[in-house]
Design an enzyme around this catalytic site. Sequence first.
Site, PDB file in Angstrom:
ATOM      1  N   HIS A   1     -21.506  -0.147  62.526  1.00  0.00           N
ATOM      2  CA  HIS A   1     -20.437  -0.190  63.353  1.00  0.00           C
ATOM      3  C   HIS A   1     -20.199  -1.699  63.808  1.00  0.00           C
ATOM      4  O   HIS A   1     -19.967  -1.876  64.948  1.00  0.00           O
ATOM      5  CB  HIS A   1     -20.186   0.685  64.675  1.00  0.00           C
ATOM      6  N   HIS A   2     -20.459  -2.961  63.087  1.00  0.00           N
ATOM      7  CA  HIS A   2     -20.487  -4.109  63.568  1.00  0.00           C
ATOM      8  C   HIS A   2     -20.039  -5.102  62.628  1.00  0.00           C
ATOM      9  O   HIS A   2     -20.504  -4.500  61.123  1.00  0.00           O
ATOM     10  CB  HIS A   2     -21.541  -4.623  64.322  1.00  0.00           C
ATOM     11  N   ALA A   3     -19.981  -6.400  62.395  1.00  0.00           N
ATOM     12  CA  ALA A   3     -19.906  -7.185  61.540  1.00  0.00           C
ATOM     13  C   ALA A   3     -20.748  -8.341  61.904  1.00  0.00           C
ATOM     14  O   ALA A   3     -21.159  -8.464  63.134  1.00  0.00           O
ATOM     15  CB  ALA A   3     -18.600  -7.928  61.069  1.00  0.00           C
TER      16      ALA A   3
ATOM     17  N   ARG B   1     -19.906  -3.210  58.424  1.00  0.00           N
ATOM     18  CA  ARG B   1     -20.823  -2.189  57.880  1.00  0.00           C
ATOM     19  C   ARG B   1     -21.169  -0.901  58.880  1.00  0.00           C
ATOM     20  O   ARG B   1     -21.313  -1.017  59.861  1.00  0.00           O
ATOM     21  CB  ARG B   1     -22.121  -3.050  57.425  1.00  0.00           C
TER      22      ARG B   1
END
Length: 134
Positions: free
Chosen positions: A48-50, A95
Amino acid sequence: MQTIKYTFQPHGDERGQLISLEEFKDIPFRIKRVYYMYDTAADVVRGHHAHRNLEQILVCVHGSCKIRLDNGREKKVVALEKPYEGLYVSNNMWREMFDFTHDAVLMVFASELYDESDYIRDYEEFLKFVGINE
Ligand code: T46
């Protein structure tokens, strides 16, 4: 959206398999950090981040899992099911990792040391960062 999946060459003989990964040869960047996750429950979604700069190669060295990649315009799910497969995850890519089998070990080769300021953990901020929803 194109995804880059590597198939690493095992050095197999009657004793079993061995895979060697070298920076700039098998891994397309200097490897500054390696980490891995295991004991991830089947219903858990990680990530839950980039990342602003980080590049990584993900290898599920045991068991299997799925990776959802999202560049802000398109999403794609890639299954990692073999210890000789590596998924390249670039910067500027949201992702999520999910569908871990109970025995999954997801190993990650990273181009940078751990740096919390490189993370974009808010999806709206990510869309702005990649030039969408400005
Ligand atoms: C990524 C995906 C694929 C550290 O102290 N050092 C590290 O090198 C890492 C990766 C994490 N941590 C700490 C930070 C958190 O307290 O470990 C804890 C769990 O990290 P996080 O919630 O970021 O884990 P994931 O599975 O959501 O994401 C990880 C990576 O952080 C990330 O860069 O791309 O795997």
